[in-house]
Design an enzyme around this catalytic site. Sequence first.
Site, mmCIF file in Angstrom:
data_model
loop_
_atom_site.group_PDB
_atom_site.id
_atom_site.type_symbol
_atom_site.label_atom_id
_atom_site.label_comp_id
_atom_site.label_asym_id
_atom_site.label_seq_id
_atom_site.Cartn_x
_atom_site.Cartn_y
_atom_site.Cartn_z
ATOM 1 N N GLU A 45 10.346 80.250 52.427
ATOM 2 C CA GLU A 45 9.540 80.884 53.458
ATOM 3 C C GLU A 45 8.063 80.532 53.254
ATOM 4 O OE1 GLU A 45 8.959 85.355 55.350
ATOM 5 O OE2 GLU A 45 9.304 85.165 53.192
ATOM 6 N N LYS A 127 12.327 85.235 62.063
ATOM 7 C CA LYS A 127 12.474 86.380 61.167
ATOM 8 C C LYS A 127 12.547 87.664 61.980
ATOM 9 C CE LYS A 127 10.462 88.267 56.894
ATOM 10 N NZ LYS A 127 9.372 88.111 55.914
ATOM 11 N N CYS A 161 13.980 86.114 53.786
ATOM 12 C CA CYS A 161 13.369 87.026 52.815
ATOM 13 C C CYS A 161 13.736 88.492 53.077
ATOM 14 C CB CYS A 161 11.858 86.799 52.799
ATOM 15 S SG CYS A 161 11.032 87.444 51.318
#
Length: 295
Positions: A45, A127, A161
Site C-alpha cells: 500500500e 480501499k 491493509c
Amino acid sequence: MKPYQIAAVQYGIGPLRSENEFWNRLRRHLAKAESEGAKLIVFPEYLTGHLLSLASPMNNEEACEYLHRFTDEYKTRFAKMSRETGITILGGTHIHREGAPEGTVSKRYYNEAFLFFPEGRIESYKKIHLTPEEQRAWPLLPGDHYAVHETEVGSVAIQICYDIEFPESSRIVADMGAEIILCPSYTDAAAGYWRVRHCSQARAVENQLYVALSGLIGNMPDVEQVDSGYCQAGIFAPCDRPFPDNGILAVGSANRNGIVCAPADLDMLTHNRSKGAVAPFYDRRPELYATHVKS
C-alpha cells in the site's frame, strides 16, 4: 493443479535521487521474484508514496495531487513489467482522482490497488475501509465494490491493509470464490503491523484460503505522509492439515528490504476444506447470526 509461487514484497523506502531510481527498485524486486519462479507478486500500500521523497514537503491535499500526476506512467510502466516478466503484479496502491465524483472538493481521491496481467488486462480495487486518519486528514473517498479475479495462480481478491481487519469483507470475497487474498499494507509502527498480520492469519483460518501480506519498511523523515514503515511480509494458510501448524508458509525478517515466496497449492486448499480438522468456511450459522444483527 500445478502450484505456483506467490511473492510478497517488503519494500524499503528512503531518499530517492530520481524517478528512474524508483522504477529500477521495483524492477529489481520483480527480477528476484522471477528468479524464484513467482507468477504473482504483491507490492505494498502507498507504494508510489515513495515518490514524495523527490518533492518539497506538502500537505495531504498537495501530496495526493502530486501523486495523481504519476497515474498514467504508473499504469504504463507496470503493464509493461507484467508483460515482460509474465508475472501478474499487484502494483501496491496508488493515490489518484480518476473517476472521482464531479463537484467534490474536500474528498476527491482514491487509494486504489491495481492488478496487472501479462496479457494487458488491468483490474483494480478501491480501499473500502479508510482508517480514522485517512478519514480525518486525507482527501480520500472510500470504495464500495468487491471483486474476485481469475489469475494463473488462482482466484484472487484484494483487501487493502485496514480492510483485512473487517472479517465481513474477507468472507464476502471468499463466498465469491476467492482462494487467495492479496493484502498490500502500510503500517508505520509495530502495533499496526501486528494488527494487520494477526487479522491476515485469522482471515486465512476463517475462510480456509491463502493470504499474501506486503508492506513498506524504512524511513523518510521529511515526508509527513509516508514517514516510516514496519513490516514482515508473509504468505499465510489455515492452521490445519495439510499446512504447517502455525499457518505460516513464508515470512520475512522484520524491516529488511526484499521479498518472500511460497507456493499456492490449490489442491491443498481443497484437501483442507474437505478433510481438515475443522471447517469454519462451511460451519457457519448465518440464519442464527441474522437474528442478532441490529437494523
